[in-house]
Write a protein that holds these residues in place. Structure first.
Motif, PDB file in Angstrom:
ATOM      1  N   LEU A   1       0.826  -1.086  -0.005  1.00  0.00           N
ATOM      2  CA  LEU A   1      -0.027   0.030   0.008  1.00  0.00           C
ATOM      3  C   LEU A   1       0.859   1.104  -0.050  1.00  0.00           C
ATOM      4  CD1 LEU A   1      -3.018   1.256   0.090  1.00  0.00           C
ATOM      5  CD2 LEU A   1      -2.484   1.155   2.600  1.00  0.00           C
ATOM      6  N   LEU A   2       0.424   2.200  -0.823  1.00  0.00           N
ATOM      7  CA  LEU A   2       1.444   3.593  -0.960  1.00  0.00           C
ATOM      8  C   LEU A   2       1.214   4.124   0.376  1.00  0.00           C
ATOM      9  CD1 LEU A   2       2.991   5.086  -3.029  1.00  0.00           C
ATOM     10  CD2 LEU A   2       0.945   6.134  -3.810  1.00  0.00           C
ATOM     11  N   SER A   3       2.113   4.763   0.941  1.00  0.00           N
ATOM     12  CA  SER A   3       2.172   5.492   2.089  1.00  0.00           C
ATOM     13  C   SER A   3       1.298   6.915   1.594  1.00  0.00           C
ATOM     14  CB  SER A   3       3.460   5.734   2.537  1.00  0.00           C
ATOM     15  OG  SER A   3       4.204   6.604   1.700  1.00  0.00           O
ATOM     16  N   TYR A   4       0.645   7.435   2.649  1.00  0.00           N
ATOM     17  CA  TYR A   4       0.042   8.874   2.203  1.00  0.00           C
ATOM     18  C   TYR A   4      -0.328   9.197   3.828  1.00  0.00           C
ATOM     19  CZ  TYR A   4      -4.341   5.850   3.700  1.00  0.00           C
ATOM     20  OH  TYR A   4      -5.137   5.245   4.271  1.00  0.00           O
TER      21      TYR A   4
ATOM     22  N   ILE B   1      -4.962   7.274  -5.121  1.00  0.00           N
ATOM     23  CA  ILE B   1      -4.114   6.280  -5.950  1.00  0.00           C
ATOM     24  C   ILE B   1      -3.685   5.175  -5.265  1.00  0.00           C
ATOM     25  CG2 ILE B   1      -1.918   6.489  -7.056  1.00  0.00           C
ATOM     26  CD1 ILE B   1      -2.358   9.481  -7.696  1.00  0.00           C
ATOM     27  N   ALA B   2      -3.235   5.297  -4.006  1.00  0.00           N
ATOM     28  CA  ALA B   2      -2.858   4.107  -3.425  1.00  0.00           C
ATOM     29  C   ALA B   2      -4.012   2.947  -3.239  1.00  0.00           C
ATOM     30  CB  ALA B   2      -2.609   4.625  -1.826  1.00  0.00           C
ATOM     31  N   TRP B   3      -5.196   3.526  -2.884  1.00  0.00           N
ATOM     32  CA  TRP B   3      -6.274   2.427  -2.951  1.00  0.00           C
ATOM     33  C   TRP B   3      -6.776   1.939  -4.129  1.00  0.00           C
ATOM     34  CZ3 TRP B   3      -6.742   0.104   1.265  1.00  0.00           C
ATOM     35  CH2 TRP B   3      -6.664   0.545   2.464  1.00  0.00           C
ATOM     36  N   SER B   4      -6.532   2.790  -5.225  1.00  0.00           N
ATOM     37  CA  SER B   4      -6.728   2.564  -6.755  1.00  0.00           C
ATOM     38  C   SER B   4      -5.821   1.386  -7.135  1.00  0.00           C
ATOM     39  CB  SER B   4      -6.696   3.690  -7.514  1.00  0.00           C
ATOM     40  OG  SER B   4      -7.662   4.421  -7.252  1.00  0.00           O
TER      41      SER B   4
END
Length: 251
Positions: free
Chosen positions: A5-8, A123-126
């Motif tokens: 998961l991309l960090s945000y 974008i991370a969840w996409s």
């Protein structure tokens, strides 16, 4: 191999700061099965779950088996929410009608009770939707610490911190701010339609309206007949006649 998961970074403080306001009519009603509920309370909880996920559930959208299981305690409210998110109704009405970015935005609003923090979170969840599918995306949301800390296993998700003491009005509900269909599909379905009225209508009181048979109703028609003029006779010049259009006998 699934991507991590991309960090945000959360940049919306409204849902992260504890509220100190006194509960009132403007606060959201919380539906939970932590206590033993009667038939009426359980019906309200199920309706709240449908309203949170679908906004409105028609008879075709309801699942009697799932409702029976949550009534009897065979599944938790969290399991019921998960089943609604993975149902054909939600797939056809939300996933197929939107892009992955908009789909993520709608699911986060309904499951976590808040807007997405930023485009980076969207974008991370996409990426999760693209790599793990809808089931993996829903499981990660429901297993997240944010969901478990705010709703747990027995509470129906709701829009958190919609009303703040420092604001005159609260945030717009998610179902109005993020409708089911995207703008492209709304145009394809033909709504909303803007009807432009060419003629400006004026209000005429009932006592001033012309009744049937009143001679004043024929006044404009009589004036139109008197001022009518016949069609002018076209003037044809010999210089404008094309010889190719003149019929003649061929030898």
């Amino acid at each position: 191999m699934a991507l991590p998961l991309l960090s945000y970074n959360p940049n919306c403080p409204n849902t992260r700061v504890e509220g100190f306001e006194v509960n009132g009519d403007e606060q959201p009603r919380i539906f939970t099965s932590e206590n033993l509920l009667g038939v009426t309370e359980m019906n309200d909880l199920i309706e709240a779950a449908y309203r949170q996920i679908f906004f409105h559930a028609f008879k075709w959208d309801r699942d009697a088996t799932l409702e029976s299981q949550v009534r009897n305690g065979q599944i938790t409210v969290r399991d019921f929410i998960r089943a609604l998110l993975l149902s054909p109704t939600f797939y056809n009405s939300f996933y197929e009608k939107n892009s992955n970015y908009r789909f993520v935005e709608q699911v986060v609003q309904r499951v976590l009770g808040r807007d997405v923090y930023s485009e980076r979170e969207k974008i991370a969840w996409s990426i999760v939707v693209a790599t793990k599918g809808i089931k993996g995306f829903v499981d990660e949301l429901l297993n997240s610490s944010e969901y478990l800390e705010n709703f747990g296993y027995d509470t129906v998700p709701y829009q958190r911190r919609r009303y703040l003491a420092s604001r005159e009005s609260g945030e717009t509900p998610f179902n109005i701010k993020s409708p089911r269909y995207d703008g492209y599909h709304r145009r394809q379905l033909g709504f909303p339609q803007i009807v432009w009225q060419n003629e400006v209508r004026r209000f005429v009181p009932q006592e001033k309206k012309v009744k049937e048979g009143d001679p004043t109703g024929f006044l404009n028609m009589a004036r139109g007949i008197g001022s009518a003029k016949g069609a002018p006779t076209p003037r044809v010049s010999a210089m404008n006649i094309s010889l190719d259009s003149v019929p003649y006998r061929k030898k």
